[in-house]
Design an enzyme around this catalytic site. Structure first.
Site, PDB file in Angstrom:
ATOM      1  N   SER A  21       0.835  -0.923   0.550  1.00  0.00           N
ATOM      2  CA  SER A  21      -0.197   0.106  -0.416  1.00  0.00           C
ATOM      3  C   SER A  21       0.865   1.474   0.267  1.00  0.00           C
ATOM      4  O   SER A  21       1.977   1.213   0.228  1.00  0.00           O
ATOM      5  CB  SER A  21      -1.310  -0.228   1.316  1.00  0.00           C
ATOM      6  OG  SER A  21      -1.523   1.333   1.062  1.00  0.00           O
ATOM      7  N   GLY A  46      -3.826   3.547   1.473  1.00  0.00           N
ATOM      8  CA  GLY A  46      -3.706   3.752   2.417  1.00  0.00           C
ATOM      9  C   GLY A  46      -5.886   4.620   2.755  1.00  0.00           C
ATOM     10  O   GLY A  46      -5.108   6.125   1.389  1.00  0.00           O
ATOM     11  N   ALA A  70       7.094  10.841   4.436  1.00  0.00           N
ATOM     12  CA  ALA A  70       6.415  11.095   5.177  1.00  0.00           C
ATOM     13  C   ALA A  70       4.936  11.716   4.375  1.00  0.00           C
ATOM     14  O   ALA A  70       4.267  12.373   5.470  1.00  0.00           O
ATOM     15  CB  ALA A  70       6.382  12.138   6.184  1.00  0.00           C
ATOM     16  N   GLY A  72       2.074  10.682   4.806  1.00  0.00           N
ATOM     17  CA  GLY A  72       0.718  11.106   6.073  1.00  0.00           C
ATOM     18  C   GLY A  72      -0.957  10.621   5.415  1.00  0.00           C
ATOM     19  O   GLY A  72      -1.323  11.298   5.662  1.00  0.00           O
ATOM     20  N   LEU A  73      -0.585   9.265   4.218  1.00  0.00           N
ATOM     21  CA  LEU A  73      -1.971   9.520   3.938  1.00  0.00           C
ATOM     22  C   LEU A  73      -2.816  10.187   3.210  1.00  0.00           C
ATOM     23  O   LEU A  73      -3.734  10.063   3.662  1.00  0.00           O
ATOM     24  CB  LEU A  73      -2.632   8.457   5.387  1.00  0.00           C
ATOM     25  CG  LEU A  73      -2.217   7.380   6.396  1.00  0.00           C
ATOM     26  CD1 LEU A  73      -2.731   6.850   7.486  1.00  0.00           C
ATOM     27  CD2 LEU A  73      -1.731   5.995   5.127  1.00  0.00           C
ATOM     28  N   ASN A  99      -6.090  -0.604   1.582  1.00  0.00           N
ATOM     29  CA  ASN A  99      -6.032  -0.887   3.526  1.00  0.00           C
ATOM     30  C   ASN A  99      -6.533   0.490   3.581  1.00  0.00           C
ATOM     31  O   ASN A  99      -6.620   1.249   3.671  1.00  0.00           O
ATOM     32  CB  ASN A  99      -4.128  -0.118   2.862  1.00  0.00           C
ATOM     33  CG  ASN A  99      -3.652  -0.058   3.810  1.00  0.00           C
ATOM     34  OD1 ASN A  99      -3.193   1.808   4.543  1.00  0.00           O
ATOM     35  ND2 ASN A  99      -2.408  -1.104   4.414  1.00  0.00           N
ATOM     36  N   CYS A 130       0.897   2.796  10.601  1.00  0.00           N
ATOM     37  CA  CYS A 130       2.207   3.558   9.972  1.00  0.00           C
ATOM     38  C   CYS A 130       2.389   5.036  11.237  1.00  0.00           C
ATOM     39  O   CYS A 130       1.335   5.347  11.672  1.00  0.00           O
ATOM     40  CB  CYS A 130       0.717   4.719   9.190  1.00  0.00           C
ATOM     41  SG  CYS A 130       1.692   5.974   7.754  1.00  0.00           S
ATOM     42  N   ASN A 192       5.973  -3.166   8.664  1.00  0.00           N
ATOM     43  CA  ASN A 192       5.959  -1.005   7.640  1.00  0.00           C
ATOM     44  C   ASN A 192       6.948  -0.904   8.371  1.00  0.00           C
ATOM     45  O   ASN A 192       7.920  -1.312   8.422  1.00  0.00           O
ATOM     46  CB  ASN A 192       4.723  -1.258   8.592  1.00  0.00           C
ATOM     47  CG  ASN A 192       3.322   0.614   8.189  1.00  0.00           C
ATOM     48  OD1 ASN A 192       4.514   0.984   6.823  1.00  0.00           O
ATOM     49  ND2 ASN A 192       2.226   0.677   8.337  1.00  0.00           N
TER      50      ASN A 192
END
Length: 303
Positions: A21, A46, A70, A72-73, A99, A130, A192
């Site tokens: 993902s 995600g 980084a 951050g989804l 995900n 995460c 992860n």
């Protein structure tokens, strides 16, 4: 020819190679480079209950033998996925897995409920690990109590295959693995990213806007292999291994350590057709060594 089929709970894979993902978009972005239906499973980026803008830039940094991220989804939320993304990927001839992440247990539950009704999404991967999200994500995956809380709540509403993605940023990953298995996880995926950071010495400042980020790529492979080996001995559910897999040999090593399937992440940024090459490499290895099935090498490490 060796049989590459493998099962992850009720999930049937045509081969053990999946995408990680956050490294493969929604899958269709890579269709210009290869036939994405050849992959055993595509785990899309995600997805959260509500839209997330992600972290400020800069949020990527190259490191020796890897990278820090980084992001951050960043995503437009589960409703956008259901209405706009799902119709474009539902007919891809492979397993498309979502995900799922969240800041609170209720976020995970609501997102899983919405995805449970999608016929062509046979599984979700619960991201409790995460390290890039300041609220929730890392905490859920680093405590048995909180991991149990979120997995148990999602298991009550999600009726298909539930994969739980584990954080390596813990003292004993087997404790978390056994805890989520007891709450109904059908599989665990690991690892992860490892928490790391980069510094710009000239500017005397962090490279990433968030200061720390998630380390991935070949640099983490030895840690990932060790953790997969430990977890595979500690749980009865299938283990999905990931962390620095760049070649078929890397993938085979994870399977020898006990992984039933693997995920490829950072390597997709270097070679967008790497998944097919790894599938072909695994098949050649099995044939060259007279294995009739990929199942024959799972946990076959001689120690």
């Amino acid at each position: 020819m060796a049989n590459l089929n493998i099962n992850i709970g009720d999930l049937q894979l045509k081969n053990p190679v999946m995408t990680a993902s956050g490294t493969f978009g929604y899958g269709t972005e890579y269709s210009d480079f290869m036939d994405i239906s050849r992959i055993g499973g595509i785990i899309v980026k995600g997805t959260t209950l509500r839209e997330r803008q992600g972290n400020p830039y800069p949020r990527l940094a190259e490191t020796p033998s890897g990278m820090l991220n980084a992001v951050g989804l960043q995503n437009k939320g589960v409703d956008y996925f259901v209405n706009n993304i799902y119709p474009t990927i539902k007919d891809v001839d492979t397993n498309v897995i979502v995900n799922v992440s969240g800041s609170e247990v209720s976020d995970y539950v609501a997102t899983a409920e919405k995805l449970n009704g999608l016929d062509k999404i046979p599984a979700i991967e619960l991201n409790i690990s995460c390290p890039n999200v300041k609220e929730g994500g890392m905490a859920f995956g680093t405590s048995c109590v909180s991991a149990v809380q979120v997995v148990g709540a999602v298991r009550k509403v999600y009726k298909k295959t539930l994969i739980v993605k584990l954080s390596p940023n813990v003292t004993d990953i087997t404790e978390i693995a056994r805890a989520v298995e007891a709450e109904g996880a059908d599989s665990v995926s690991l690892i992860n990213t490892l928490l790391g950071m980069a510094i710009d010495a000239k500017r005397r400042k962090p490279v990433l806007s968030t200061i720390t980020g998630g380390l991935s790529g070949p640099a983490v492979k030895p840690v990932a292999l060790r953790m997969v080996w430990q977890v595979a001995k500690a749980v009865k559910v299938p283990v999905i291994g990931l962390g620095g897999i760049m070649t078929a040999t890397d993938a085979i090593e994870f399977m020898l350590a006990g992984a039933s399937a693997i995920q490829i992440g950072t390597a997709n940024f270097i070679d967008p057709a790497v998944c097919v090459k790894v599938i072909e490499g695994i098949e050649s290895y099995l044939n060259d060594n007279n294995f009739s099935s990929v199942k024959d090498i799972i946990g076959a490490l001689e120690v």
